[in-house]
Scaffold this active site. Structure first.
Site, PDB file in Angstrom:
ATOM      1  N   GLN A 196       0.876  -1.175   0.000  1.00 46.79           N
ATOM      2  CA  GLN A 196       0.000   0.000   0.000  1.00 46.79           C
ATOM      3  C   GLN A 196       0.914   1.225   0.000  1.00 46.79           C
ATOM      4  OE1 GLN A 196      -3.686  -0.506   0.132  1.00 46.79           O
ATOM      5  NE2 GLN A 196      -2.796  -2.430  -0.590  1.00 46.79           N
ATOM      6  N   CYS A 216      -4.072   4.277   4.479  1.00 50.65           N
ATOM      7  CA  CYS A 216      -3.421   4.931   3.345  1.00 50.65           C
ATOM      8  C   CYS A 216      -3.965   4.349   2.046  1.00 50.65           C
ATOM      9  CB  CYS A 216      -1.907   4.760   3.423  1.00 50.65           C
ATOM     10  SG  CYS A 216      -1.319   3.113   3.040  1.00 50.65           S
ATOM     11  N   ALA A 237     -11.447   3.049   4.717  1.00 52.48           N
ATOM     12  CA  ALA A 237     -10.507   2.166   4.024  1.00 52.48           C
ATOM     13  C   ALA A 237      -9.725   2.929   2.937  1.00 52.48           C
ATOM     14  CB  ALA A 237     -11.260   0.989   3.419  1.00 52.48           C
ATOM     15  N   HIS A 238      -8.840   2.218   2.286  1.00 54.04           N
ATOM     16  CA  HIS A 238      -7.927   2.842   1.328  1.00 54.04           C
ATOM     17  C   HIS A 238      -8.657   3.513   0.164  1.00 54.04           C
ATOM     18  CE1 HIS A 238      -7.103  -1.482  -0.399  1.00 54.04           C
ATOM     19  NE2 HIS A 238      -8.377  -1.235  -0.297  1.00 54.04           N
ATOM     20  N   ASN A 239      -8.151   4.667  -0.201  1.00 50.61           N
ATOM     21  CA  ASN A 239      -8.595   5.401  -1.390  1.00 50.61           C
ATOM     22  C   ASN A 239     -10.017   5.969  -1.297  1.00 50.61           C
ATOM     23  OD1 ASN A 239      -6.589   3.030  -2.530  1.00 50.61           O
ATOM     24  ND2 ASN A 239      -6.226   5.041  -3.406  1.00 50.61           N
TER      25      ASN A 239
END
EC number: 2.3.1.191
Lengths: 337, 337, 337
Positions: A196, A216, A237-239
């Protein structure tokens, strides 16, 4: 601190009615005494406020008549005015400039002398702090993080490497910003972790609750907009992208790559599946599972109604055969016609 | 780092088509430029990848035709291949061997010189670390914990006494492993706490997300299998057994003594009542409440469908009288016959 | 530690039947050997206990006949007795009096010499600890906190300023007590934070789980009663009152100003909307969303029943048109009459 009503209106606007008394603090109507100011925002509390011993009351023009003979500050939005008065009486503490002897700051980090760096704080290589930041006991600022001026990390916050915070960002204890997103590829008989490599970018004036986690990005960043307010134990969560000034209550979970618009209100314990978009100014009820994109602003819900366990058990059986019931009704209608 | 496509296929397999260009990183299709490699796994993104400026693309044989004239690596599973390339470009950081001056290590603990022990780390009596472990700032390793080689504890992790970690276990910040299970006996007018005397055993290559909690067993151990991947803010109660290579998304709660099989997929915010068993390779939808054992692999769900608040309110009323509706239909059917 | 059955009954009551053997520990029936004592509380486990190799068994008078010829302790409530025996064999560790060299204690704080203060602990100005407290590694006690005698803070706990703990309160790792409540007023185009000036008051013998968060009051306090037991990852918002001896399982979320009575049982992942009241001795099922006050004790539930994804999808469609189905049935009934 003692202030007269007219000293308050000189700072915040509004109009004094009745005596220009002095008050030393805000208090709830039921507990207030003569030296307190209280407020009437929700008409439900009218009689409680009427019976309050408070020395003064913040009220709207519309409801001022209910408080005849009392000392008032009349304001357009009493709840907002109450918040402003609370901020007068309780300004956010300024940084007590200095670095505690037990703090560990990498020589390559930039920490202005105006910052307060608490006991056992760890600041990694290449990190850059703005003026007047408060990094409290036990917090860890990862390598190459950037913090704008006047950020506050309460005790035991963790920022992984490469997080970017705007100005006046507040993060509460136990929050973890920038941990690895949950990215996995299945390799036949085991999971392969996908590195990640993105960051987390948090806008000015955002506030992040205790034990909240914001991962991240996988590639690219997770983005929290300006003025976003996030309560405790929220998982982002990511993004994900959270639009400016959206407020997210406690225990919410947001899966990867969700884009939530600006000025949304997300009720407690709502859950979002991944890769969906939520329109600006959408309101989501508490406990709702958001299973698809929402393109039109509005109020959405999906929680199961509360019942006694006995009633619930009786109904839940039939919930399992709802489509059967539907077919039966269709069949009955056909025969009747 | 700059690699040619043939250097990549020499390491990972797959076949180069088009020019053997050099790339320096992975990037999402929409953001990639000539020095990046991207991938096409989900056909939904076909046109986005076709329009990408990426210098090279990972793609399956089946979809390679869609990318005619581009520089390709053709691989059996492009998503897995992408993960492998990401790991080439971003290998996990090795331990920076050494003990920070502020770390507190009990003299009876075993810490090989190959380990990286960060600032303010505390390692208790009798703890044994394997080679090359990374214990980052502020983490606490309780007495008599055992860690296999190359484990990583990110900052501010807590291991209670007596936890056993396999090799290459990664635990993210704020996670708490081995806290007391919630074991109580009612003593007429108050609760009596039952001492929780078991441990937690975590298998090789498991990964535990930020602020996740895994309780120790009451008697006997809580067991997390090999290769299990657990996301953030998951709660695993005492004496659970999680089978090898099961993946658990964020915000899941698992009550005591639940046995989940191998290779299961548990969606975000799913909840499990206690003392049930879930078959290998079961998939549980996000937000599902798992109220009974599942003996047959398959895909299970129970979340309430999303609606506008107005529609929801209208329907929720009737959900409360579903059994009444059912009886009515039965009655109508009887009369018809 | 080795104890004869009669030594145990001398301490805890109950009656020895069979030989007065010595035992060294408790064990689950299936794992016990001759030196262990086990118990039979739930008749479901009768044959498992009958087949156990345990040297002795705790059992009720009613079920003693099932264990003919075994060495028994006959007790009124075998599960409670088991808990008491467990506490004999595993008494809570006493404080190892002393202050670790790396602890940072403000000179104005009161810390009796009987306290155990671990590595990297930080205790703020004006804090007052009772006798025999254990404050373990990395925990932070904010300014002006008050702790009664024999409190235990496990590693990496955070108490914000002004928290008040009774005697024998235990708080597990990662818990955050006293963070700001989520109080906001909307100011036209952004949120204004309302200073949260109340405290948190926790009664004697309460236990708070790992990574649980309990916010301070907005004005006035958040109150956790005597003997309350709270599991991991629970969120309790500002100004909640939790009645004495209520037990709250993991992952529960309680919105602001909720008053929960005494001796309630709150199942895992239950969620409460704000400003409601729950009667004493109410039991709430796991996963329930509590959307209104409950005035009568009883068992309440609202979780969606589990199905295979295929069955669920078929039914969920119709759940969206439940009110339509209801109207149809009404219409059919009318025509029939």
């Amino acid at each position: 601190m003692l202030m007269t009503l007219s000293q308050i209106t000189a700072r915040l606007g509004g109009e004094v009615r009745g005596a220009d008394v002095s008050v030393c603090a805000l208090a709830p109507a039921a507990e207030a005494t003569a030296e307190h100011i209280t407020f009437l925002a929700n008409p439900k509390y009218r009689s409680e406020v009427q019976n309050s011993a408070a020395g003064a009351i913040i009220v709207s023009e519309k409801n001022a008549g209910d408080l005849h003979g009392r000392n008032l500050i009349v304001a357009a939005d009493p709840y907002l005015y109450f918040a402003q008065v609370a901020r007068l009486f309780h300004p956010a503490p300024a940084a007590r400039a200095g670095v505690h002897a037990t703090a560990v700051i990498d020589p390559s980090a930039t920490v202005p002398p105006s910052c307060e760096i608490g006991a056992n704080v760890v600041i990694g290589a290449g990190a850059v702090l703005g003026e007047g930041c408060r990094i409290l006991a036990g917090s860890v600022v990862g390598e190459h993080c950037t913090l704008g001026a006047q950020c506050v990390l309460h005790p035991n916050v963790t920022l992984y490497c490469g997080c970017t915070l705007g100005e006046r960002v507040t993060i509460h204890s136990g929050a973890v910003i920038g941990a690895d997103g949950f990215g996995l590829a299945f390799a036949g008989d085991h999971w392969l972790k996908i590195p990640q490599t993105g960051g987390v970018v948090i806008g000015d004036d955002a506030e992040i609750g205790a034990n909240t986690t914001i991962d991240c990005g996988a590639m690219g960043d997770t983005v929290i907009g300006r003025g976003v307010k996030i309560d405790n134990q929220v998982q982002i969560a990511h993004n994900c992208h959270i639009g400016n000034h959206t407020a997210i209550a406690a225990c919410v979970g947001i899966s990867g790559s969700v884009k939530i618009g600006a000025y949304c209100l997300i009720g407690g314990a709502a859950m979002f599946v991944g890769h969906i978009e939520i329109a600006d100014k959408t309101s989501i009820g508490g406990g709702t599972v958001v299973t698809r994109s929402i393109k039109e602003a509005g109020h959405y819900a999906s929680c199961y109604p509360l019942q006694s366990h006995k009633e619930w058990a009786k109904n839940a059986v039939h919930l399992r055969r709802l489509s059967e019931m539907y077919e039966k009704i269709k069949d009955l209608s056909k025969h009747r016609d």
